[in-house]
Design a protein around this motif. Structure first.
Motif, PDB file in Angstrom:
ATOM      1  N   SER B  59      23.018  19.686  33.698  1.00  0.00           N
ATOM      2  CA  SER B  59      23.595  18.337  33.637  1.00  0.00           C
ATOM      3  C   SER B  59      22.570  17.327  33.140  1.00  0.00           C
ATOM      4  O   SER B  59      22.889  16.423  32.374  1.00  0.00           O
ATOM      5  CB  SER B  59      24.092  17.902  35.013  1.00  0.00           C
ATOM      6  OG  SER B  59      25.072  18.799  35.475  1.00  0.00           O
ATOM      7  N   GLU B  60      21.328  17.488  33.604  1.00  0.00           N
ATOM      8  CA  GLU B  60      20.282  16.561  33.158  1.00  0.00           C
ATOM      9  C   GLU B  60      20.088  16.676  31.646  1.00  0.00           C
ATOM     10  O   GLU B  60      19.934  15.677  30.952  1.00  0.00           O
ATOM     11  CB  GLU B  60      18.948  16.870  33.862  1.00  0.00           C
ATOM     12  CG  GLU B  60      18.975  16.778  35.382  1.00  0.00           C
ATOM     13  CD  GLU B  60      18.980  15.345  35.916  1.00  0.00           C
ATOM     14  OE1 GLU B  60      18.865  14.400  35.110  1.00  0.00           O
ATOM     15  OE2 GLU B  60      19.115  15.180  37.149  1.00  0.00           O
ATOM     16  N   ILE B  61      20.093  17.913  31.167  1.00  0.00           N
ATOM     17  CA  ILE B  61      19.809  18.141  29.749  1.00  0.00           C
ATOM     18  C   ILE B  61      20.994  17.706  28.871  1.00  0.00           C
ATOM     19  O   ILE B  61      20.815  17.018  27.860  1.00  0.00           O
ATOM     20  CB  ILE B  61      19.467  19.636  29.506  1.00  0.00           C
ATOM     21  CG1 ILE B  61      18.225  20.028  30.315  1.00  0.00           C
ATOM     22  CG2 ILE B  61      19.281  19.935  28.031  1.00  0.00           C
ATOM     23  CD1 ILE B  61      17.008  19.189  30.050  1.00  0.00           C
ATOM     24  N   ASP B  89      13.047  10.785  30.849  1.00  0.00           N
ATOM     25  CA  ASP B  89      13.026  11.127  32.286  1.00  0.00           C
ATOM     26  C   ASP B  89      14.054  12.206  32.595  1.00  0.00           C
ATOM     27  O   ASP B  89      13.784  13.127  33.379  1.00  0.00           O
ATOM     28  CB  ASP B  89      13.402   9.916  33.161  1.00  0.00           C
ATOM     29  CG  ASP B  89      12.289   8.895  33.307  1.00  0.00           C
ATOM     30  OD1 ASP B  89      11.145   9.187  32.932  1.00  0.00           O
ATOM     31  OD2 ASP B  89      12.588   7.787  33.814  1.00  0.00           O
ATOM     32  N   GLU B  90      15.245  12.079  32.015  1.00  0.00           N
ATOM     33  CA  GLU B  90      16.297  13.064  32.305  1.00  0.00           C
ATOM     34  C   GLU B  90      15.850  14.450  31.854  1.00  0.00           C
ATOM     35  O   GLU B  90      16.113  15.457  32.510  1.00  0.00           O
ATOM     36  CB  GLU B  90      17.624  12.695  31.642  1.00  0.00           C
ATOM     37  CG  GLU B  90      18.161  11.285  31.945  1.00  0.00           C
ATOM     38  CD  GLU B  90      18.408  10.983  33.427  1.00  0.00           C
ATOM     39  OE1 GLU B  90      18.137  11.839  34.283  1.00  0.00           O
ATOM     40  OE2 GLU B  90      18.853   9.849  33.720  1.00  0.00           O
ATOM     41  N   CYS B  91      15.155  14.500  30.732  1.00  0.00           N
ATOM     42  CA  CYS B  91      14.611  15.776  30.251  1.00  0.00           C
ATOM     43  C   CYS B  91      13.613  16.321  31.272  1.00  0.00           C
ATOM     44  O   CYS B  91      13.632  17.513  31.596  1.00  0.00           O
ATOM     45  CB  CYS B  91      13.950  15.568  28.890  1.00  0.00           C
ATOM     46  SG  CYS B  91      13.490  17.086  28.063  1.00  0.00           S
ATOM     47  N   GLY B  92      12.789  15.435  31.803  1.00  0.00           N
ATOM     48  CA  GLY B  92      11.839  15.835  32.842  1.00  0.00           C
ATOM     49  C   GLY B  92      12.557  16.362  34.077  1.00  0.00           C
ATOM     50  O   GLY B  92      12.145  17.370  34.664  1.00  0.00           O
ATOM     51  N   HIS B  93      13.660  15.705  34.465  1.00  0.00           N
ATOM     52  CA  HIS B  93      14.439  16.191  35.609  1.00  0.00           C
ATOM     53  C   HIS B  93      14.938  17.609  35.333  1.00  0.00           C
ATOM     54  O   HIS B  93      14.898  18.472  36.209  1.00  0.00           O
ATOM     55  CB  HIS B  93      15.659  15.292  35.874  1.00  0.00           C
ATOM     56  CG  HIS B  93      15.283  13.882  36.217  1.00  0.00           C
ATOM     57  ND1 HIS B  93      16.203  12.878  36.322  1.00  0.00           N
ATOM     58  CD2 HIS B  93      14.068  13.325  36.481  1.00  0.00           C
ATOM     59  CE1 HIS B  93      15.580  11.739  36.634  1.00  0.00           C
ATOM     60  NE2 HIS B  93      14.285  11.999  36.729  1.00  0.00           N
ATOM     61  N   GLY B  94      15.427  17.825  34.105  1.00  0.00           N
ATOM     62  CA  GLY B  94      15.885  19.161  33.731  1.00  0.00           C
ATOM     63  C   GLY B  94      14.763  20.175  33.915  1.00  0.00           C
ATOM     64  O   GLY B  94      14.955  21.247  34.486  1.00  0.00           O
ATOM     65  N   GLU B 172      13.176   8.210  40.271  1.00  0.00           N
ATOM     66  CA  GLU B 172      13.445   7.781  38.898  1.00  0.00           C
ATOM     67  C   GLU B 172      14.900   7.376  38.718  1.00  0.00           C
ATOM     68  O   GLU B 172      15.207   6.430  38.003  1.00  0.00           O
ATOM     69  CB  GLU B 172      13.047   8.894  37.920  1.00  0.00           C
ATOM     70  CG  GLU B 172      11.540   9.071  37.900  1.00  0.00           C
ATOM     71  CD  GLU B 172      11.030  10.162  36.977  1.00  0.00           C
ATOM     72  OE1 GLU B 172       9.816  10.236  36.805  1.00  0.00           O
ATOM     73  OE2 GLU B 172      11.841  10.945  36.438  1.00  0.00           O
ATOM     74  N   GLU B 173      15.802   8.079  39.402  1.00  0.00           N
ATOM     75  CA  GLU B 173      17.226   7.733  39.250  1.00  0.00           C
ATOM     76  C   GLU B 173      17.501   6.315  39.744  1.00  0.00           C
ATOM     77  O   GLU B 173      18.321   5.605  39.168  1.00  0.00           O
ATOM     78  CB  GLU B 173      18.132   8.714  40.002  1.00  0.00           C
ATOM     79  CG  GLU B 173      18.033  10.179  39.584  1.00  0.00           C
ATOM     80  CD  GLU B 173      18.465  10.484  38.162  1.00  0.00           C
ATOM     81  OE1 GLU B 173      18.624   9.558  37.346  1.00  0.00           O
ATOM     82  OE2 GLU B 173      18.623  11.681  37.852  1.00  0.00           O
ATOM     83  N   SER B 174      16.828   5.909  40.817  1.00  0.00           N
ATOM     84  CA  SER B 174      17.153   4.569  41.306  1.00  0.00           C
ATOM     85  C   SER B 174      16.608   3.511  40.346  1.00  0.00           C
ATOM     86  O   SER B 174      17.217   2.462  40.172  1.00  0.00           O
ATOM     87  CB  SER B 174      16.689   4.343  42.744  1.00  0.00           C
ATOM     88  OG  SER B 174      15.350   4.651  42.866  1.00  0.00           O
TER      89      SER B 174
HETATM   90 FE   LIG Z   1      18.373  12.599  36.071  1.00  0.00          FE
END
Ligand SMILES: [Fe+2]
Ligand SMILES: [Fe+2]
Lengths: 258, 326
Positions: B59-61, B89-94, B172-174
Motif C-alpha cells: 500500500s505504501e508503494i 517518506d512513503e517509499c521509506g515506509h514500504g 511521519e504520517e502525522s
Molecule cells: Fe506511509
C-alpha cells in the motif's frame, strides 16, 4: 485574462543566481519525475533525495536573486512566471531522463562539475553565495559519489548495462561544455571575487570523469563539438514541456496563493 | 540480497504445533510480551502477519503513485519540496515494512512477485485518481489521517518488528496529515475556484476513506483471531468511528461540507453517526474494478520490468567485486 510574465532586471549578480538556480530547479524537476518509478526502492529514494537537494539549492538562489533585484520578486515568481526564453539553465539539465543510464550520465557529468564549482564558491566574496556554496558543496559531493558508483556498476555490470551506459555517456557528452562557459557579466563578478573562474575547473572535471569511465570500462567520447544556448535562454524542445507542467496551476489561476 | 535469513525455513518449523506450545504462545501474548522473529509462533500467526505486513508495504508503494502524479505540477516550490519529501517518506515506509515482513521468512522479491502478479492486495484507496491539486490536500488530510487511526494501535502489535516499524511510520504520517490539512486550509480560504476545488476533492475522497477501514464488523473475516493475537486491537467499525469523530470538526473548521446527508451528532453515544457506505463499490474496487486498479499495477510492473537490467547489472558488478576480493 492574461497570464502574467515577469520583467527581470538581470544585473550580473541576479543573472548569476538565476542561472545556477535554474540548473538546480530543472535538474531537480527531472529527478523528481522518477519518484515512484525507480529501478529499486532504495534508488527511488536516492533519486528523490538528490531532487530535494537541488530543489533546496534552487530556492536559496532564487530567494537571494529576489533580494538582490529588490523589486518584490519571489522564488515562485522566478520559477512559475518566467517564459522559456527567460530560463537560464544548462541544456544538460533539461535533457530527458531516458533510461536509468541516461539519468545517471546526466547526474554524473553535472555533479562532477557542481562539486568543484560549489567547493570553489565557498570562498566567494559574496557572503550569501558562500553560505549557499557551503551547503551545496556537501550535497553535490554525495551526488557525485552516488552517480559515479552507478556509472561503474552499469559500465562494469552486464553486456546490456555496459552498452546502455556507453550510449548514455555519448548522448550527454555534447552538453557538458556549456558548464564551463563564461560571459562578460560573469567576468565582472569574477573580478569582484564574487564568482569564480570556471576555466581552472575543467582539468579537475576531466580527470574525475576519465577516472570513473576507465574504472567503469567505458570509453571517453572523442567528439569535441559542444552544444550551447541555455545560459542565454536558447533551449531545446524539452524545456517548454517541463515548464508547461511546472507552471500549470500558477498560469491557470493567476494571482491565487497555494 | 534482500532476505534477512533470521528464520528457519518453513519445512523446519512446520512439524508439531502441540497444544502446550500454542498455549504458552497465547500466554505470552496475553502478558503483552512482544514476539520476536526467532521466537516460536503458530503457522497461522506467521501467515496472518506476513500477509498483513506485506499488504501494508504494498500500500505504501502503490500509494506513491496518486500523489506522485502531482509532484511535477505542485503550485509552489515549497509545496513541491514538501510533496516530493512526503512521497519519498512513503517509499521509506514500504522499505521498513518489507524488512519487517522479511523477518517472517519471505523475501522482498517474493512479496513483490505477489503484488505484480495481482495476487496480493493493497489498500483500496489508492485505486482512485488524484485529479486536482486539492486531491493532494485531501489525501494528506484524510488518507494519511485514516492510516494513522489504523496504525497507532499497531504500534502495540504483538509482533515486535511490525510494532517498531509502525512507531517510526506513525511519526511521519502525522506530519503528512498536518501538511495535507494545511493545503486544505489554504484552498478553503483561497479564491472561489480554490474552495470549490477543495470541496470537490472532499466529495470524492470521503467515502473511499471510510472504506479504508475494511468491511463492517458483522462480515469481517480475520478480526477474531487477529484480536486474540493482539495484531489488531480495535475492530474495523471502532476505528472507522474514531476517524469520523476526529474528522467532522476538522471539516467544520475548513468550512467544507462532508458529502453525507445522514451525518449527525448522537448525544447519547457522543459519536457522529454516518450514512450507509456503498459496500458494493468497495467490493468492486477490491475485485480490480476501481478506476485506477489497472493503471496502478501497470505502473508498478513497468517500473519493475524497466529496472530489471539495472538490478542485474548491480548484482553482476557486486559478484565481480566479490570474486576480485577473494
Ligand atoms: Fe506511509
Ligand atoms: Fe503518509
Amino acid at each position: 485574462m492574461t497570464a502574467r510574465s515577469l520583467i527581470i532586471e538581470e544585473t550580473p549578480l541576479v543573472l548569476y543566481c538565476l542561472r545556477r538556480a535554474d540548473d538546480a530547479l530543472i535538474l531537480g524537476h527531472r529527478l523528481s519525475e522518477w519518484c515512484g518509478h525507480g529501478p529499486t526502492l532504495e534508488e527511488d529514494m536516492a533519486l528523490s533525495n538528490m531532487g530535494l537537494d537541488l530543489l533546496g539549492q534552487a530556492r536559496s538562489l532564487y530567494s537571494y536573486a529576489a533580494d538582490v533585484e529588490g523589486r518584490g520578486a519571489t522564488e515562485d515568481g522566478y520559477a512559475y512566471l518566467r517564459e522559456e526564453r527567460q530560463y537560464r539553465n544548462l541544456l544538460l539539465a533539461e535533457q530527458p531522463n531516458g533510461d536509468f543510464a541516461q539519468t545517471i550520465a546526466r547526474q554524473f557529468f553535472y555533479a562532477a562539475f557542481a562539486d568543484l564549482f560549489w567547493r570553489a564558491m565557498t570562498s566567494s566574496a559574496d557572503d550569501t553565495l558562500a553560505a549557499i556554496a557551503c551547503k551545496s558543496e556537501k550535497e553535490m559531493a554525495y551526488h557525485l559519489r552516488h552517480s559515479a558508483e552507478w556509472v561503474i556498476r552499469l559500465g562494469d555490470g552486464t553486456g546490456e548495462s555496459h552498452a546502455r551506459m556507453q550510449a548514455a555517456v555519448a548522448a550527454m557528452w555534447s552538453f557538458t561544455g556549456e558548464m564551463f562557459a563564461m560571459d562578460d557579466a560573469e567576468r565582472e563578478l569574477i573580478e569582484q571575487g564574487k564568482a569564480i573562474d570556471l576555466g581552472p575547473l575543467r582539468d579537475g572535471w576531466r580527470a574525475t570523469v576519465s577516472d570513473v569511465l576507465r574504472t567503469a570500462t567505458l570509453d571517453m567520447p572523442a567528439s569535441s563539438w559542444m552544444q550551447q544556448g541555455g545560459r542565454a535562454g536558447r533551449h531545446g524542445e524539452y524545456l517548454g514541456h517541463i515548464l508547461a507542467e511546472l507552471q500549470h496551476l500558477q498560469r491557470s489561476y493567476p494571482g491565487a496563493a497555494w | 540480497m534482500y532476505t534477512q535469513a533470521l528464520n528457519a525455513t518453513d519445512s523446519q518449523i512446520q512439524p508439531v504445533e502441540d497444544m502446550s506450545q500454542a498455549a504458552a504462545f497465547q500466554a505470552r501474548i496475553d502478558a503483552e510480551e512482544r514476539i520476536e522473529a526467532n521466537d516460536w509462533m503458530p503457522e497461522t500467526y506467521r501467515r496472518t502477519l506476513a500477509r498483513q505486513i506485506s499488504q501494508h508495504a504494498h500500500s505504501e508503494i502503490v500509494g506513491m503513485l496518486p500523489e506522485g502524479n502531482w509532484i511535477t505540477r505542485a503550485p509552489s516550490l515549497r509545496r513541491k519540496a514538501a510533496l516530493l519529501a512526503k512521497v519519498q517518506d512513503e517509499c521509506g515506509h514500504g522499505l521498513y515494512l518489507y524488512a519487517a515482513a522479511e523477518t517472517l521468512g519471505i523475501s522482498r522479491e517474493q512479496f513483490f512477485g505477489q503484488l505484480l502478479s495481482g495476487n496480493a492486495k493493497y489498500s483500496s484507496i489508492f485505486n482512485y485518481p488524484a485529479t486536482t491539486w486539492a486531491d493532494i490536500g485531501a489525501i494528506g488530510w484524510l488518507v494519511d489521517g485514516a492510516a494513522i487511526m489504523n496504525q497507532i494501535p499497531l504500534c502495540r502489535c504483538s509482533y515486535g518488528p511490525y510494532a517498531r516499524a509502525m512507531i517510526r511510520v506513525c511519526k511521519e504520517e502525522s506530519f503528512h496529515q498536518r501538511q495535507g490539512f494545511e493545503i486544505m486550509v489554504t484552498l478553503s480560504r483561497g479564491t472561489g475556484e480554490q474552495k470549490a476545488m477543495a470541496q470537490d476533492a472532499l466529495n470524492r475522497w470521503w467515502w473511499p476513506c471510510l472504506m479504508m477501514f475494511g468491511p463492517p464488523d458483522t462480515v469481517s473475516e480475520h478480526s477474531d483471531a487477529s484480536m486474540a493475537w493482539k495484531i489488531k486491537r480495535f475492530s474495523n467499525d471502532e476505528l472507522r468511528q474514531k476517524f469520523v469523530d476526529a474528522t467532522v470538526p476538522q471539516a467544520q473548521h475548513l468550512g467544507l461540507m462532508l458529502p453525507d446527508p445522514d451525518l449527525r451528532f448522537d448525544e447519547a453515544s457522543g459519536h457522529w453517526l454516518y450514512g450507509e457506505i456503498d459496500w458494493n463499490e468497495f467490493k468492486q474496487v477490491l475485485a480490480g474494478n476501481g478506476p485506477c486498479n489497472r493503471d496502478r499495477l501497470a505502473a508498478r510492473r513497468k517500473a519493475h520490468a524497466e529496472g530489471a537490467w539495472v538490478r542485474d547489472a548491480a548484482a553482476a558488478h557486486a559478484l565481480k567485486q566479490m570474486r576480485a576480493a577473494v
